[in-house]
Scaffold this motif. Structure first.
Motif, PDB file in Angstrom:
ATOM      1  N   SER A 199       0.948  -1.392  -0.204  1.00  0.00           N
ATOM      2  CA  SER A 199      -0.024   0.014  -0.286  1.00  0.00           C
ATOM      3  C   SER A 199       0.640   1.240  -0.092  1.00  0.00           C
ATOM      4  O   SER A 199       1.908   1.062   0.176  1.00  0.00           O
ATOM      5  N   ASP A 251      -2.394   5.722   7.587  1.00  0.00           N
ATOM      6  CA  ASP A 251      -3.288   5.421   6.593  1.00  0.00           C
ATOM      7  C   ASP A 251      -2.535   4.684   5.517  1.00  0.00           C
ATOM      8  O   ASP A 251      -4.124   3.376   5.415  1.00  0.00           O
ATOM      9  N   GLU A 255      -5.056   0.917   5.496  1.00  0.00           N
ATOM     10  CA  GLU A 255      -4.865   0.004   3.274  1.00  0.00           C
ATOM     11  C   GLU A 255      -4.361  -1.130   3.836  1.00  0.00           C
ATOM     12  O   GLU A 255      -5.163  -1.735   3.102  1.00  0.00           O
TER      13      GLU A 255
END
Length: 352
Positions: A199, A251, A255
């Motif tokens: 990611s 974040d 993910e």
């Protein structure tokens, strides 16, 4: 299909510059007035905050594209590929080639084109271009290579991060002690084994933050005001990084679906030891946890801050067993993260 780094190489300049080499420098405030305290106090505070004891500068006959070429050769050899199979050369830097004794940046032709020429790649479909993205440039180049490969536009990319910051510093600015020279390069290819990029996150904050790093005149008022040097608003960068980098990392990790306890190493841009420690501590605090010992390898104490080169160089050194008490094993999950001029922030969750 995932995309991964199949080859890595770096060039660490030969010239070692220790903190003691700055004892005779004339450091000034931004208004041109002298400091109220001696250089040993200035340098002592600098060491306590940044962790830097020495940094590396290139030899007088070298420029940024030269050391990038040397790192690229090593990455290509490490990957065991024919350079003619490279589809893209993405070269992250910020100041171009600046020959010793000048202050003029040379971008024509692009530095990526110069590296392609030095590598003697004949294939015209090998596209070479430069990427200006501040210190996070190498990570952003890897993300662009990832996009090219996943879209089918490329099978193999060479991503380089190189800089010779010693050529663009104001010797009267104490922040000049932070900067150094270096180059890191990587070969990026598709993978079918699930390793590689899991990611990523990337952002530009420019509404109020665009000029936290900028080109400005020397603090020495007797120098030509039209000659510019790298400058920064250190406190604002520190505060910005502590808010935005941990969140970008979170974040990205969320993910990926990887648990924070499964992260083995965090390879963060070598900007400032205290700032990097605070970023990682804040990142773990977002999960209600304390950062584990030995999670963050550092090279800034002996290499300084070489901008786009810090992360790929650190990765190369770890893989080759040159960072004490740090190693990577197949399957380990790591995080790459950076922050810099723009202000730009990015991160990658990566399975080694």
């Amino acid at each position: 299909m995932t995309v991964k780094i199949t080859g890595i190489g770096s060039y660490i300049p030969e010239v070692k510059v220790s903190n003691t080499d700055f004892f005779k420098h004339v450091f000034l405030n931004d208004d041109g007035t002298p400091f109220e305290y001696s250089n040993d106090v200035v340098i002592g505070k600098f060491k306590n905050i940044t962790g830097i004891e020495e940094r590396r500068y290139v030899n007088e006959n070298l420029v940024t594209s030269d050391i990038a070429f040397l790192a690229a050769e090593r990455a290509i050899a490490n990957a065991g590929i024919d350079a003619e199979k490279i589809d893209y050369i993405i070269f992250a830097h910020n100041f171009g080639d600046v020959p010793q004794g000048t202050n003029q940046s040379d971008f024509l032709p692009s530095l990526a084109t110069r590296v392609k020429n030095r590598l003697r790649i004949k294939n015209p479909k090998c596209v070479a271009y430069d990427l200006i993205f501040g210190c996070p440039g190498w990570i952003e180049g890897v993300l662009q290579a990832n996009a090219f490969i996943k879209s089918g536009m490329a099978k193999c990319c060479l991503v380089i991060g190189a800089e010779t910051l010693s050529r663009v510093v104001d010797i009267h600015d104490r922040d000049s002690m932070i900067y150094s020279d270096g180059a890191g390069a990587s070969i990026i290819e598709a993978s079918e084994d699930g390793d590689g990029i899991l990611s990523h996150s990337s952002a530009t904050y420019s509404y109020d933050e665009a000029n936290y790093l900028f080109f400005g005149k020397s603090f020495n008022t007797e120098k030509d005001p039209d000659t510019r040097y790298i400058k920064m608003q250190g406190r604002k960068i520190y505060e910005f990084a502590l808010v935005n980098v941990p969140q970008a990392m979170k974040d990205c990790l969320d993910e990926s679906g990887i648990a924070i306890d499964d992260v083995k190493k965090i390879l963060i841009h070598q900007a400032n030891e205290k700032m990097d420690e605070a970023i990682v501590a804040r990142f773990y605090k977002l999960y209600g946890k304390t950062a584990p010992e030995n999670i963050m390898p550092m090279s800034i104490n002996f290499l300084g801050n070489s901008s786009v080169a810090t992360v790929p160089t650190l990765f190369d050194l770890i893989i080759n067993g040159q960072i004490e008490n740090h190693e990577l094993h197949k399957g380990d999950v790591i995080i790459f993260a950076s922050v810099g001029a723009g202000m730009n922030v990015n991160a990658i969750v990566y399975r080694y």
